[in-house]
Each structure stands twice: as C-alpha cells, then as structure tokens.
Motif scaffolding. Structure first.
Motif, PDB file in Angstrom:
ATOM      1  N   TYR A   3       0.759  -1.321   0.070  1.00  0.00           N
ATOM      2  CA  TYR A   3      -0.173  -0.080   0.157  1.00  0.00           C
ATOM      3  C   TYR A   3       0.690   1.212   0.104  1.00  0.00           C
ATOM      4  O   TYR A   3       0.357   2.530   0.439  1.00  0.00           O
ATOM      5  N   GLY A   4       2.184   1.025  -0.406  1.00  0.00           N
ATOM      6  CA  GLY A   4       3.197   2.099  -0.486  1.00  0.00           C
ATOM      7  C   GLY A   4       2.562   3.464  -1.343  1.00  0.00           C
ATOM      8  O   GLY A   4       2.505   4.405  -0.700  1.00  0.00           O
ATOM      9  N   PRO A   5       1.945   3.183  -2.426  1.00  0.00           N
ATOM     10  CA  PRO A   5       1.619   4.378  -3.040  1.00  0.00           C
ATOM     11  C   PRO A   5       0.585   5.093  -2.605  1.00  0.00           C
ATOM     12  O   PRO A   5       0.394   6.089  -2.785  1.00  0.00           O
ATOM     13  N   TYR A   6      -0.233   4.172  -1.993  1.00  0.00           N
ATOM     14  CA  TYR A   6      -1.650   4.766  -1.423  1.00  0.00           C
ATOM     15  C   TYR A   6      -1.088   5.757  -0.107  1.00  0.00           C
ATOM     16  O   TYR A   6      -1.826   6.850   0.257  1.00  0.00           O
ATOM     17  N   ASN A   7       0.030   5.349   0.447  1.00  0.00           N
ATOM     18  CA  ASN A   7       0.228   6.098   1.398  1.00  0.00           C
ATOM     19  C   ASN A   7       1.106   7.329   1.245  1.00  0.00           C
ATOM     20  O   ASN A   7       1.076   8.269   1.827  1.00  0.00           O
ATOM     21  N   LYS A   8       2.227   7.125   0.274  1.00  0.00           N
ATOM     22  CA  LYS A   8       2.870   8.338  -0.085  1.00  0.00           C
ATOM     23  C   LYS A   8       2.026   9.084  -0.750  1.00  0.00           C
ATOM     24  O   LYS A   8       2.512  10.373  -0.480  1.00  0.00           O
ATOM     25  N   ASN A   9       1.156   8.874  -1.601  1.00  0.00           N
ATOM     26  CA  ASN A   9       0.225   9.857  -2.214  1.00  0.00           C
ATOM     27  C   ASN A   9      -1.191   9.861  -1.745  1.00  0.00           C
ATOM     28  O   ASN A   9      -1.901  10.029  -2.487  1.00  0.00           O
ATOM     29  N   PRO A  66      -6.635  -0.495   4.458  1.00  0.00           N
ATOM     30  CA  PRO A  66      -5.419  -0.830   4.843  1.00  0.00           C
ATOM     31  C   PRO A  66      -4.210   0.367   4.826  1.00  0.00           C
ATOM     32  O   PRO A  66      -3.544   0.238   5.696  1.00  0.00           O
ATOM     33  N   ALA A  67      -4.450   1.380   3.952  1.00  0.00           N
ATOM     34  CA  ALA A  67      -3.645   2.240   3.678  1.00  0.00           C
ATOM     35  C   ALA A  67      -3.729   3.169   4.822  1.00  0.00           C
ATOM     36  O   ALA A  67      -4.581   4.018   4.805  1.00  0.00           O
ATOM     37  N   THR A  68      -2.709   3.592   5.875  1.00  0.00           N
ATOM     38  CA  THR A  68      -2.618   4.256   6.745  1.00  0.00           C
ATOM     39  C   THR A  68      -3.103   5.820   6.419  1.00  0.00           C
ATOM     40  O   THR A  68      -3.964   6.434   7.078  1.00  0.00           O
ATOM     41  N   GLY A  69      -2.184   6.030   5.527  1.00  0.00           N
ATOM     42  CA  GLY A  69      -2.547   7.712   5.047  1.00  0.00           C
ATOM     43  C   GLY A  69      -3.791   7.972   4.707  1.00  0.00           C
ATOM     44  O   GLY A  69      -4.398   9.037   5.017  1.00  0.00           O
ATOM     45  N   LEU A  70      -4.492   7.010   3.846  1.00  0.00           N
ATOM     46  CA  LEU A  70      -5.788   7.241   3.309  1.00  0.00           C
ATOM     47  C   LEU A  70      -6.555   7.235   4.445  1.00  0.00           C
ATOM     48  O   LEU A  70      -7.774   7.949   4.338  1.00  0.00           O
ATOM     49  N   ARG A  71      -6.653   6.175   5.185  1.00  0.00           N
ATOM     50  CA  ARG A  71      -7.518   5.934   6.341  1.00  0.00           C
ATOM     51  C   ARG A  71      -7.518   7.301   7.161  1.00  0.00           C
ATOM     52  O   ARG A  71      -8.705   7.648   7.658  1.00  0.00           O
ATOM     53  N   GLU A  72      -6.417   7.811   7.308  1.00  0.00           N
ATOM     54  CA  GLU A  72      -6.507   8.965   8.460  1.00  0.00           C
ATOM     55  C   GLU A  72      -7.440   9.963   7.909  1.00  0.00           C
ATOM     56  O   GLU A  72      -8.234  10.636   8.575  1.00  0.00           O
ATOM     57  N   LEU A  73      -7.059  10.418   6.530  1.00  0.00           N
ATOM     58  CA  LEU A  73      -7.683  11.366   5.907  1.00  0.00           C
ATOM     59  C   LEU A  73      -9.226  10.920   5.661  1.00  0.00           C
ATOM     60  O   LEU A  73      -9.982  11.979   6.088  1.00  0.00           O
ATOM     61  N   GLY A 148       2.108   2.109 -13.383  1.00  0.00           N
ATOM     62  CA  GLY A 148       3.541   2.056 -13.071  1.00  0.00           C
ATOM     63  C   GLY A 148       3.986   1.907 -11.683  1.00  0.00           C
ATOM     64  O   GLY A 148       4.980   1.515 -11.270  1.00  0.00           O
ATOM     65  N   GLU A 149       2.906   2.171 -10.849  1.00  0.00           N
ATOM     66  CA  GLU A 149       3.300   2.286  -9.345  1.00  0.00           C
ATOM     67  C   GLU A 149       2.302   1.090  -8.710  1.00  0.00           C
ATOM     68  O   GLU A 149       2.762   0.467  -7.839  1.00  0.00           O
TER      69      GLU A 149
END
Length: 560
Positions: A3-9, A66-73, A148-149
C-alpha cells in the motif's frame, strides 16, 4: 499487496476520489439499494466518499482501509458521521470477521483488481459469509493497464458470476458491458456486478436446532456446552484467541468457568437432577462442592481470587474442562455422522496456593477449545433467540427425569446469574473524586459537584446485562433519566469520548481497580485483543455499540 503508493500519495488519491460523487460512480446499482438503511461494509473505503454518502442516507457503515495515510484522511472527513474505520483488508478480513457482524450491504469498489487471482475465490466466500439474509454484495471491476506504481491484475465478470453460483447468490440485473472512466482516462473502463443472498446461507441454525432438539441426550451436558458457548460468544467475545476460516479458538478455561457458572445454581442451590437416576456428575468433585458458599458472581471473568480461594476455583474449572472434553464435546456430532462438532485439548498446568485473576491469560492455561467459525458467528448474532430455545429444551429434559418440581423452579435454576444492577462501587468512586476535584457528566459535560448525579450503564442493563467498570459512567440525573433504556447514538458516544476517557484515567487507571477494568474489557469487548489502553477500550465500545444495535435492534438516544 503493497500500500506504499496509497500512503505516499494519500492526499492526491483522496482528492481524486473526492472529485467524483457517490451517485456518479454507483448509479448502475443504486435502484436496488432501497430506502431502508441498515449496516454496510465498505471494503477499500479509500477517502470515505462512499461511506460518507451511505451514512448520509442513514446507514451505519464499517469502512475498511489498509493504507494508513488514506484511512486517516477518510476518518477526518467522516468524523461527524456513523462511520467506523478498521485497518483490515481482503482476502482475509480477519478483524471484521472477529466482530461477527452480518451486513445488509457490502461494497467492494475499485478493489478487486488488487487481489491476486489465487486469493479471489476465498475472498468471495468470506464476503458472502458476511452478508445478512437478503443482503447485497456490489463489486466494481476496473479494466485497463496499471499506472507504473500500483499492481493491478486482470479481472473477469465470468469468474465472479461463477463464484456467485457456487455460493448460491442471486445475480441482480444490472446493465451489461463496460462503461467509460469518470476520470476521463481513455485506457480505463469499469463493470459493476451485484448479488443478493437469498437466505442465511451458512447452515448454522439447522445445525444448532439439531443439537438442541434432535441429538441424543443422556444428560443436560450437550445443552450445557451449547449454552456456555453462546454465553461466551455473546457476552465475552474478546476471549477469542484466534480465528481462521474454519475455527474460532477460545480458552478451554473460559468454557470450564462458564460451565461452572451455569451448573452452580442448578446443582448446589436447587439440587435439580442433570441426568436420570441418582448417579453423580463428573465435574461435581470435592472442589465444586466447596463453592457452595459462593455465588457464580464471585468467580466471573475479571475477578481477583485470594490465595485461599484461587486453588479451589482453578481445580473446579479443571475438573469441568475434563468432563466437557470427555462427554459433550466428544458426543456432540454433526447430523448423520460420528464426527464431533467441537474440538478441544487440555494443557498441563500447576495450581499453586497464590492469588490469581480470572483473566484471558489465566483461562488460556487450561488449554484451548475450538468452535466452527460459522457456528460462533450464529451464537453471537442470534444469542437472544438461541438461548431461550436451549433453556426450554433443558427444562423439558429435567422434567422428564423428575416431576416433583414446578416450571418456576426449573426456570429459576436456569436463570443466568448476572447479579443485580449494581452501581454502588462506581458511585463511591464518583463521590471520592468530587471531594478533591471535578467530575463531569459524560453526556453533557456538566460538573456533577452541584448536580444530582447517577451512574449510567452506557449500554443499558435491561438489554445487555453488564456491570463492568468500563460500562458505568458518571451522568447527571437529567441525562440518565432521558437516556433511560436506550443505546447512545454513534455520534453522541464519539462526542463523549474525551470525557469518558478522562473519567477512566481520573478514577481507575493507576488504582487497584485498573487490572479489573482491563480484564473485564478484554473479555467483553470485541477487537480489543491485548491492547490494554483506554483508547483501545473505547474503540471496543464503539464496535460493541454497533453490534448491540444490529443484533438487538435497540432504540438510540441522541442526547438532551
């Protein structure tokens, strides 16, 4: 998957998802949604756009991301709505399955292409098992290359339709064919499939009925084991140690403890026969009879036992476990076979003359007991219907062996000992805190120093008998009277969060009652696990509130 791309972006994806409306994306199936809201599961909830739209239509929503960054938003965007966020993912959905919910709607939007093909049939089966009778499963399929990601796998309408046929789901007549991408990506297109579950679909209730009514019984032991497991699944779901697709594993000691709590009044207080003739009972050893002067409440989950009492109770539990494994667990079989429904194994343990607390760790020392997952879920969801059926059969069985007693005596003997609605200890704690400082009503934030106060069962006692410390809240008399026997609304409980946590930290954490507080919460609240923090307890409360609303259809209180 990663889930790196979903967290990074995360912010970019959030903005992208929010640029479209729920109606734009899901217009194909909205006519099947109906106007009666229920409980929804949004798998891969992303920004919370769909969860928010469903909540706005009156649905209670569990959002899985599961993507922490998206979940928090997403959490921040839906914080004023009845949306409960969980860090989980397909194909397992392990945390969601621990809650034993049944969902009226499951939405899997823009997720299926992330699941490896080898995991898809299992993922579909798990989604099907989470559906309520008549529930709808909606899956959107993304066709087109990756970016690509992120890793995307090819998806197929035919595969899903094949899975649905094998699970006896009904396909709903949605428009066939692919439609253009709403974000104007020329290489991307979408398909939507929707399915409905026609009935319960698990076979759990016929199996339960077979054990209650049809299975041969030379004693009440099979009914005792069944009622014990229903009681644990309904009142102490946090005791579950592990869950797989097939089994839920619980401490064998918990089964023995609840067994003793069931048989204590029947045998020691009312002297009611539990088998024909005059023979004794395997579990009713010398230690069991030493509990004559106690009540079942003296050794319930979470209680601390002195060095004198602990060995007696632990030996009585061990004797009960031995009887359970040799008799009802061994002889309760699947219809038409000799294969046992339940499995269990004892562990060697040393019982010392030392204080002990009857918590999850202690009860696990006796061994483990395994319940088929679909039966555990049925025990949790339908306890309010299954338990009366067990009690009625139990009464008929005792009556066939001994006609001296009235129905009233049998009913009294089988009444689960919950204790009285006791708030005295917490009332004393409030008075102590008021002597040196401020105590706020959790519902109104009023200082109780100048007010007539009550101790409120957050989840009403009359609907779910629970006297645990976490469930007893300082409240103004006015608020408590208004709330009465209702369940606090989701937003109301979330708004009360800082005051609830402050009360626990003020009056319980750091005191002699802290261990009892966490042991009780660990047993009776779902999703708590080993996380012994006040925030973990509060999250468990939010989930339990939703379970009670869904399973018991309780009326809600929205505040003063």
């Amino acid at each position: 998957m990663s889930y790196g791309p979903y967290n990074k972006n995360a912010q970019n994806f959030f903005n992208q998802y929010q640029s479209l409306t729920f109606e734009q994306v899901h217009q194909d199936w909205l006519s099947f949604l109906g106007d009666k809201p229920g409980l929804a599961l949004d798998v891969g909830a992303g920004s919370g756009r769909d969860s928010s739209a469903l909540a706005a239509r009156g649905w209670d929503v569990v959002a899985v991301e599961p993507a922490t960054g998206l979940r928090e938003l997403g959490q921040d965007a839906t914080r004023r709505q009845s949306v409960h966020w969980v860090d989980d993912q397909l194909p397992d959905l392990g945390k969601i399955r621990e809650l034993s919910y049944r969902f009226d709607l499951i939405l899997v939007s823009a997720v299926w292409m992330h699941i490896p093909p080898s995991d898809r049939e299992r993922a579909f089966r798990i989604l099907t098992e989470l559906l309520a009778p008549g529930g709808m499963l909606v899956i959107t399929l993304r066709h087109g290359p990756g970016d690509g990601e992120r890793v995307f796998y090819d998806v197929s309408r035919e595969d899903l339709e094949g899975f649905a046929k094998r699970r006896a789901l009904i396909s709903l007549p949605l428009p066939v064919g692919r439609k253009k991408d709403e974000l104007q990506r020329n290489e991307v297109s979408w398909e939507t499939l929707a399915f409905r579950l026609a009935d319960d679909g698990t076979g759990a209730l016929p199996t339960v009925r077979h054990i209650i009514v049809n299975d041969n019984k030379s004693s009440t032991y099979k009914l005792g084991l069944l009622r014990t497991l229903v009681r644990i699944a309904d009142g102490a779901p946090g005791l579950a140690l592990n869950r797989t697709d097939d089994w839920v594993e619980i401490p064998l000691g918990a089964v023995g403890l609840f067994w003793i709590m069931l048989y204590h009044p029947l045998v020691l207080r009312h002297q009611l026969r539990q088998a024909p003739g005059s023979r004794g009972y395997g579990f009713a050893t010398e230690d069991f009879f030493k509990l004559q002067s106690f009540t079942p409440l003296d050794f319930r989950v979470g209680m601390s036992l002195s060095a004198d009492v602990a060995p007696v109770v632990l030996r009585a539990i061990r004797d009960a476990c031995s009887t359970i494994l040799k008799n009802p667990a061994h002889f309760t079989t699947w219809p038409g076979s000799n294969r046992p429904v339940f499995e269990g194994g004892s562990a060697r343990m040393t019982i010392k003359k030392a204080p002990v607390r009857l918590d999850k760790e202690t009860l696990s020392r006796f061994g483990t007991f395994r319940v088929p997952s679909f039966l555990w879920d049925a025990f949790s969801r339908y306890a309010c219907w299954i338990e009366p059926a067990i009690v009625n059969e139990w009464i008929d069985l005792m009556g066939s062996w001994d006609l001296r007693y009235s129905m009233d005596v049998y009913h009294r003997g089988l009444q689960w000992v919950e204790g009285r609605r006791d708030t005295s200890a917490v009332r004393q704690m409030i008075n102590q805190q008021l002597e040196t400082g401020r105590v706020e009503c959790v519902w109104t934030a009023q200082n109780l120093k100048a007010k007539r106060f009550d101790v409120d069962h957050c989840f009403p006692w009359s609907r779910w008998n629970n006297n645990d410390l976490w469930n007893l809240m300082p409240s103004s008399h006015t608020a408590n009277a208004s709330k009465s026997e209702k369940l606090p609304g989701d937003l109301l409980l979330k708004e009360a969060h800082p005051r609830v946590v402050n009360w626990w930290e003020q009056a319980i954490v750091g005191t002699s009652r802290e261990e009892q507080f966490f042991s009780e919460a660990e047993a009776s609240l779902p999703l708590l696990g080993q996380e012994r923090t006040v925030e973990g307890v509060f999250e468990g409360m939010l989930q339990q509130r939703l379970r009670l609303k869904t399973n018991l259809q309780l009326a809600e209180w929205l505040g003063l």
